[in-house]
Design a protein around this motif. Sequence first.
Motif, short mmCIF file in Angstrom:
data_model
loop_
_atom_site.label_atom_id
_atom_site.label_comp_id
_atom_site.label_asym_id
_atom_site.label_seq_id
_atom_site.Cartn_x
_atom_site.Cartn_y
_atom_site.Cartn_z
N UNK A 1 12.83 25.01 -5.05
CA UNK A 1 11.84 24.72 -5.86
C UNK A 1 12.04 24.86 -7.39
N UNK A 2 11.79 23.75 -8.01
CA UNK A 2 11.89 23.62 -9.39
C UNK A 2 11.51 24.93 -10.18
N UNK A 3 11.89 25.55 -11.12
CA UNK A 3 11.48 26.65 -11.89
C UNK A 3 12.53 27.26 -12.55
N UNK A 4 12.26 28.59 -13.07
CA UNK A 4 13.13 29.46 -13.70
C UNK A 4 13.22 30.83 -12.90
N UNK A 5 14.27 31.29 -12.43
CA UNK A 5 14.44 32.43 -11.64
C UNK A 5 15.49 33.48 -12.35
N UNK A 6 15.51 34.49 -11.79
CA UNK A 6 16.55 35.48 -12.42
C UNK A 6 17.19 36.14 -11.28
N UNK A 7 18.47 36.22 -11.29
CA UNK A 7 19.16 36.89 -10.15
C UNK A 7 18.69 38.40 -10.04
N UNK A 8 18.34 38.61 -8.93
CA UNK A 8 17.36 39.89 -8.35
C UNK A 8 18.43 40.79 -7.42
N UNK A 9 19.45 40.20 -6.87
CA UNK A 9 20.24 40.95 -5.92
C UNK A 9 21.38 39.99 -5.72
N UNK A 10 22.72 41.01 -5.33
CA UNK A 10 23.75 40.36 -4.86
C UNK A 10 24.61 40.98 -3.90
N UNK B 1 25.80 31.78 5.58
CA UNK B 1 25.87 32.24 4.09
C UNK B 1 27.11 32.60 3.81
N UNK B 2 28.20 32.53 4.53
CA UNK B 2 29.59 32.80 3.92
C UNK B 2 29.65 34.30 3.57
N UNK B 3 30.66 34.59 2.53
CA UNK B 3 30.68 35.75 2.09
C UNK B 3 30.08 36.34 0.83
N UNK B 4 29.27 35.49 0.09
CA UNK B 4 28.51 35.95 -0.90
C UNK B 4 27.26 35.51 -0.92
N UNK B 5 26.24 36.29 -1.51
CA UNK B 5 24.86 35.83 -1.49
C UNK B 5 24.25 36.29 -2.87
N UNK B 6 23.54 35.61 -3.61
CA UNK B 6 22.90 35.63 -4.86
C UNK B 6 21.35 35.52 -4.74
N UNK B 7 20.55 36.39 -4.71
CA UNK B 7 19.12 36.35 -4.70
C UNK B 7 18.53 35.79 -5.93
N UNK B 8 17.58 35.03 -5.89
CA UNK B 8 17.03 34.36 -6.98
C UNK B 8 15.34 34.90 -7.03
N UNK C 1 12.38 33.89 -1.87
CA UNK C 1 13.31 33.49 -0.44
C UNK C 1 14.17 32.59 -1.12
N UNK C 2 14.72 32.41 -2.19
CA UNK C 2 15.72 31.42 -2.80
C UNK C 2 17.06 32.25 -2.91
N UNK C 3 18.25 31.77 -2.51
CA UNK C 3 19.50 32.33 -3.11
C UNK C 3 20.58 31.39 -3.16
N UNK C 4 21.59 31.58 -3.96
CA UNK C 4 22.85 30.81 -4.00
C UNK C 4 23.67 31.48 -3.09
N UNK C 5 24.42 30.83 -2.08
CA UNK C 5 25.20 31.54 -1.30
C UNK C 5 26.28 30.82 -0.89
N UNK C 6 27.44 31.24 0.06
CA UNK C 6 28.49 30.46 0.27
C UNK C 6 28.13 29.93 1.67
N UNK C 7 29.15 29.35 2.23
CA UNK C 7 28.75 28.30 3.42
C UNK C 7 30.18 28.78 4.45
N UNK D 1 32.42 32.49 -4.91
CA UNK D 1 33.04 33.62 -5.41
C UNK D 1 33.17 33.76 -7.11
N UNK D 2 33.48 32.40 -7.62
CA UNK D 2 33.45 32.39 -9.02
C UNK D 2 32.25 32.91 -9.69
N UNK D 3 31.26 32.00 -9.41
CA UNK D 3 29.82 32.20 -9.68
C UNK D 3 29.11 33.67 -9.44
N UNK D 4 29.64 34.20 -8.37
CA UNK D 4 29.05 35.59 -7.75
C UNK D 4 29.84 36.72 -9.11
N UNK D 5 30.97 36.21 -9.44
CA UNK D 5 31.48 37.18 -10.57
C UNK D 5 31.04 37.22 -11.78
#
Length: 121
Positions: free
Chosen positions: A35-44, A66-73, A76-82, A105-109
């Motif tokens: 969903x459109x909006x501004x979020x902050x990374x809350x967990x990795x 989800x692959x091997x990396x998960x970045x919570x926003x 219930x939104x997250x950036x993750x692998x596949x 992996x690059x974004x996670x780091x």
Amino acid sequence: SAVVNIEKKQLSLWLADGSYAGRFAIGLGREQPPLEGVYAVSDKKVNPVYQGRDRAIAADDANNPLGERWIALGNNLAIHGTDRPENIGRTDLPGSISMSPRDVEDVFDILILGSKVTIRR
């Protein structure tokens, strides 16, 4: 920080000094569409467990979407692998915002807890 462009299916990454750090192709989820909006990374998490509506998939299972990396926003939104990088660019994937294993992996780091992530069209 990062900017997710839903229409272009891209994530752009910016360093703390405002320098452009790259653009990455993404896939969009059907389970929790961004969903459109501004979020902050809350967990990795490295090797996250997938918690679907009707099943859980272990962290090291090759079928974990989800692959091997998960970045919570949050929200219930997250950036993750596949587990299927050939599907990047689609809009009917599991999860929220998926990236290829190498890209996530690059974004996670680079993104840290509290990093701003803007989602827009």
